[in-house]
Design a protein around this motif. Structure first.
Motif, PDB file in Angstrom:
ATOM      1  N   GLY A  51       5.143 -24.734  41.116  1.00  0.00           N
ATOM      2  CA  GLY A  51       4.080 -25.518  40.493  1.00  0.00           C
ATOM      3  C   GLY A  51       3.002 -25.996  41.432  1.00  0.00           C
ATOM      4  O   GLY A  51       2.074 -26.693  41.010  1.00  0.00           O
ATOM      5  N   ALA A  52       3.068 -25.621  42.698  1.00  0.00           N
ATOM      6  CA  ALA A  52       2.117 -26.148  43.694  1.00  0.00           C
ATOM      7  C   ALA A  52       0.808 -25.363  43.680  1.00  0.00           C
ATOM      8  O   ALA A  52       0.753 -24.198  43.275  1.00  0.00           O
ATOM      9  N   LYS A  79       4.230 -15.694  44.287  1.00  0.00           N
ATOM     10  CA  LYS A  79       4.247 -15.497  42.832  1.00  0.00           C
ATOM     11  C   LYS A  79       5.674 -15.557  42.304  1.00  0.00           C
ATOM     12  O   LYS A  79       5.948 -16.197  41.280  1.00  0.00           O
ATOM     13  N   ARG A  80       6.602 -14.908  43.008  1.00  0.00           N
ATOM     14  CA  ARG A  80       8.000 -14.878  42.577  1.00  0.00           C
ATOM     15  C   ARG A  80       8.713 -16.206  42.844  1.00  0.00           C
ATOM     16  O   ARG A  80       9.833 -16.413  42.378  1.00  0.00           O
ATOM     17  N   SER A  81       8.041 -17.115  43.583  1.00  0.00           N
ATOM     18  CA  SER A  81       8.587 -18.454  43.832  1.00  0.00           C
ATOM     19  C   SER A  81       7.989 -19.482  42.881  1.00  0.00           C
ATOM     20  O   SER A  81       8.145 -20.685  43.085  1.00  0.00           O
ATOM     21  N   SER A  82       7.258 -18.993  41.873  1.00  0.00           N
ATOM     22  CA  SER A  82       6.683 -19.834  40.815  1.00  0.00           C
ATOM     23  C   SER A  82       5.606 -20.791  41.316  1.00  0.00           C
ATOM     24  O   SER A  82       5.499 -21.931  40.845  1.00  0.00           O
ATOM     25  N   GLY A  84       2.170 -22.560  41.404  1.00  0.00           N
ATOM     26  CA  GLY A  84       1.315 -22.864  40.265  1.00  0.00           C
ATOM     27  C   GLY A  84      -0.001 -22.119  40.299  1.00  0.00           C
ATOM     28  O   GLY A  84      -0.458 -21.582  39.289  1.00  0.00           O
ATOM     29  N   MET A  85      -0.651 -22.082  41.462  1.00  0.00           N
ATOM     30  CA  MET A  85      -1.944 -21.427  41.628  1.00  0.00           C
ATOM     31  C   MET A  85      -1.976 -20.817  43.019  1.00  0.00           C
ATOM     32  O   MET A  85      -1.719 -21.502  44.013  1.00  0.00           O
ATOM     33  N   ILE A  86      -2.287 -19.531  43.102  1.00  0.00           N
ATOM     34  CA  ILE A  86      -2.332 -18.854  44.394  1.00  0.00           C
ATOM     35  C   ILE A  86      -3.787 -18.595  44.756  1.00  0.00           C
ATOM     36  O   ILE A  86      -4.463 -17.768  44.147  1.00  0.00           O
ATOM     37  N   ASN A  87      -4.262 -19.340  45.751  1.00  0.00           N
ATOM     38  CA  ASN A  87      -5.634 -19.216  46.251  1.00  0.00           C
ATOM     39  C   ASN A  87      -5.588 -18.505  47.594  1.00  0.00           C
ATOM     40  O   ASN A  87      -4.862 -18.921  48.497  1.00  0.00           O
ATOM     41  N   VAL A  88      -6.363 -17.452  47.741  1.00  0.00           N
ATOM     42  CA  VAL A  88      -6.379 -16.681  48.977  1.00  0.00           C
ATOM     43  C   VAL A  88      -7.665 -16.979  49.735  1.00  0.00           C
ATOM     44  O   VAL A  88      -8.764 -16.797  49.206  1.00  0.00           O
ATOM     45  N   ILE A  89      -7.521 -17.475  50.969  1.00  0.00           N
ATOM     46  CA  ILE A  89      -8.672 -17.727  51.828  1.00  0.00           C
ATOM     47  C   ILE A  89      -8.794 -16.575  52.804  1.00  0.00           C
ATOM     48  O   ILE A  89      -7.928 -16.367  53.653  1.00  0.00           O
ATOM     49  N   LEU A  90      -9.867 -15.807  52.653  1.00  0.00           N
ATOM     50  CA  LEU A  90     -10.148 -14.667  53.521  1.00  0.00           C
ATOM     51  C   LEU A  90     -11.367 -15.008  54.366  1.00  0.00           C
ATOM     52  O   LEU A  90     -12.500 -14.745  53.961  1.00  0.00           O
ATOM     53  N   PRO A  91     -11.184 -15.615  55.539  1.00  0.00           N
ATOM     54  CA  PRO A  91     -12.346 -15.920  56.375  1.00  0.00           C
ATOM     55  C   PRO A  91     -13.201 -14.684  56.634  1.00  0.00           C
ATOM     56  O   PRO A  91     -14.425 -14.767  56.655  1.00  0.00           O
ATOM     57  N   TYR A  92     -12.526 -13.528  56.813  1.00  0.00           N
ATOM     58  CA  TYR A  92     -13.246 -12.255  56.941  1.00  0.00           C
ATOM     59  C   TYR A  92     -12.635 -11.269  55.956  1.00  0.00           C
ATOM     60  O   TYR A  92     -11.433 -11.000  55.997  1.00  0.00           O
ATOM     61  N   TYR A  93     -13.471 -10.743  55.068  1.00  0.00           N
ATOM     62  CA  TYR A  93     -13.028  -9.790  54.050  1.00  0.00           C
ATOM     63  C   TYR A  93     -13.147  -8.387  54.629  1.00  0.00           C
ATOM     64  O   TYR A  93     -14.252  -7.863  54.811  1.00  0.00           O
ATOM     65  N   GLY A  94     -12.002  -7.785  54.917  1.00  0.00           N
ATOM     66  CA  GLY A  94     -12.001  -6.452  55.501  1.00  0.00           C
ATOM     67  C   GLY A  94     -12.433  -5.371  54.527  1.00  0.00           C
ATOM     68  O   GLY A  94     -12.400  -5.559  53.313  1.00  0.00           O
ATOM     69  N   VAL A 120      -1.740  -8.017  42.670  1.00  0.00           N
ATOM     70  CA  VAL A 120      -0.531  -8.551  43.298  1.00  0.00           C
ATOM     71  C   VAL A 120      -0.317 -10.022  42.958  1.00  0.00           C
ATOM     72  O   VAL A 120       0.800 -10.528  43.066  1.00  0.00           O
ATOM     73  N   GLY A 121      -1.399 -10.729  42.541  1.00  0.00           N
ATOM     74  CA  GLY A 121      -1.177 -12.091  42.069  1.00  0.00           C
ATOM     75  C   GLY A 121      -2.154 -13.145  42.545  1.00  0.00           C
ATOM     76  O   GLY A 121      -2.002 -14.323  42.206  1.00  0.00           O
TER      77      GLY A 121
END
Length: 324
Positions: A51-52, A79-82, A84-94, A120-121
Motif C-alpha cells: 500500500g505504500a 508490484k508483486r509485493s503489493s 500501492g503506487m510505483i513511481n519510477v525516477i529516471l534522472p537520465y532516460y536511456g 512491467v508495472g
C-alpha cells in the motif's frame, strides 16, 4: 512526508538517491540486489511496501542494459509485493536518442523502453531533460518531465556574463538555448550541423554574431564530446573568445570525453549529477546537485500539489504560449 512513502535505489546512482532521502528526511529503502553466477539479476525488497507510495531511482548509465533490466526486476518485485503506487525516477532516460526512424528498418527504442516500463508495472515516470521532449507521448501513464535549466541558470548568474552569448549546438536545442538566453538576458546563436554517423558531426554554419563573445553552450548531454569539440573549434574560428562555458544536464562522459573536456578553449564544464560523476582529474568540472529538484518533485507528487511551481516563471509563460 508520511510513513507510507518508500524510496529505493538501484545500483546506478545510489549517491543521488541518498541525497534525495536526506533532503526529505526519509531513510533509503532496504533492497538486496545481486547476480547469479550466470549473470542473471536477483532482487529482494527487504521491507514491507504494501500500500505504500514507492519511488525507485535508477539512471540508465553505464552499464546501460544491466541497469535497465535491474530496474525492470525491481518494479516487478514491488508490484508483486503489493506496492500501492510505483513511481519510477529516471534522472537520465536511456535510449532517448533512438526516438524516431532516420532510415528504414531502424528501431524506435525510446518507445520500446516506454512500453516495457509500463507493461512491467510502472505507474508514473519522473525524468529530466529528455533528448526529445516528444518521448513523453510514448507513455500512457503520467510523465513529469523536469529540467535542470533553472539550476544551471542560477549558477551562471554568479558569473560575469557582460560579454557572453548563449549557443545552441544544433537546431534541436534551439528552444532550450532561447529559454536560457531569456533567463540570463543574453543574445543567442545557433550552430547548424549534420551527422554522417553516430557520435560524429560536421558544423556547416554559425547563425549569429559570436565574434568577441564568451560562448555559453547548452546541451542535454555530453557523451564522447566529439561534437562539442567541433562546435567549440568552429566558434573560435568565427572569432568567439576561447573561454567557453559548457553546460549539460547529463554527464555521460564516454571515452575519450574526460580528455576532450580539457580542451584549452573550455573555461568550465557545468553538469548535474544525474550520472554518477567518477573521480576525474578535471579541475574545470563543476557538478550541480539535482537532488533538490527530485526531492521537491516527490514531495509535491505525494501531496497532490502542482508540479509547475518547480519551474521558473518564464517556464509557465512558455506553457501558456503553447510551448512544452
Amino acid at each position: 512526508m508520511r510513513d507510507d512513502v518508500k524510496i529505493f535505489s538501484g545500483s546506478s546512482n545510489p549517491v543521488l538517491a541518498e541525497d534525495v532521502c536526506r533532503l526529505l528526511g526519509l531513510p533509503l529503502g532496504e533492497v538486496m540486489i545481486s547476480r547469479f553466477t550466470s549473470g542473471e539479476i536477483y532482487v529482494n525488497i527487504k521491507e514491507s511496501v504494501r500500500g505504500a507510495d514507492v519511488y525507485v531511482i535508477q539512471s540508465f548509465c553505464h552499464p546501460v542494459n544491466e541497469n535497465f533490466v535491474e530496474l525492470m526486476v525491481m518494479i516487478d518485485a514491488l508490484k508483486r509485493s503489493s506496492a500501492g503506487m510505483i513511481n519510477v525516477i529516471l534522472p537520465y532516460y536511456g535510449y532517448a536518442r533512438q526516438e524516431k526512424q532516420d532510415s528504414p528498418r531502424e528501431p524506435i527504442t525510446a518507445k520500446m523502453v516506454a512500453d516495457v516500463l509500463t507493461t512491467v508495472g510502472a505507474q508514473r515516470v519522473i525524468t529530466m531533460d529528455l533528448h526529445a521532449a516528444a518521448i513523453q507521448g510514448f507513455f500512457n501513464i503520467p510523465v513529469d518531465h523536469m529540467t535542470a535549466l533553472d539550476l544551471i541558470a542560477d549558477y551562471l548568474r554568479t558569473k560575469d556574463l557582460s560579454n557572453a552569448i548563449v549557443i545552441s549546438p544544433d537546431a534541436g536545442r534551439a528552444k532550450t538555448a532561447e529559454r536560457l538566453a531569456t533567463y540570463l538576458d543574453l543574445p543567442v546563436a545557433l550552430m547548424n550541423k549534420r551527422r554522417p554517423k553516430h557520435n560524429e558531426a560536421e558544423i556547416t554554419h554559425v547563425i549569429g554574431e559570436v565574434e568577441g563573445k564568451v560562448p555559453i553552450i547548452i546541451e542535454d548531454m555530453i557523451d564522447t564530446g566529439g561534437t562539442i569539440i567541433k562546435v567549440i573549434e568552429s566558434l573560435v574560428e568565427h572569432g568567439a573568445r576561447p573561454e567557453v562555458l559548457l553546460c549539460a544536464t547529463h554527464a555521460i562522459f564516454s571515452d575519450p570525453a574526460p580528455q576532450r573536456i580539457q580542451h584549452p578553449a573550455i573555461q568550465e564544464v557545468i553538469v548535474t549529477d544525474t550520472f554518477p560523476i567518477q573521480k576525474l582529474h578535471a579541475p574545470k568540472l563543476t557538478v550541480l546537485s539535482a537532488a533538490p529538484l527530485f526531492a521537491e518533485a516527490i514531495n509535491r507528487i505525494h501531496h497532490n500539489r502542482s508540479m509547475s511551481m518547480l519551474f521558473a516563471e518564464s517556464s509557465y509563460q512558455g506553457c501558456e504560449n503553447g510551448e512544452s
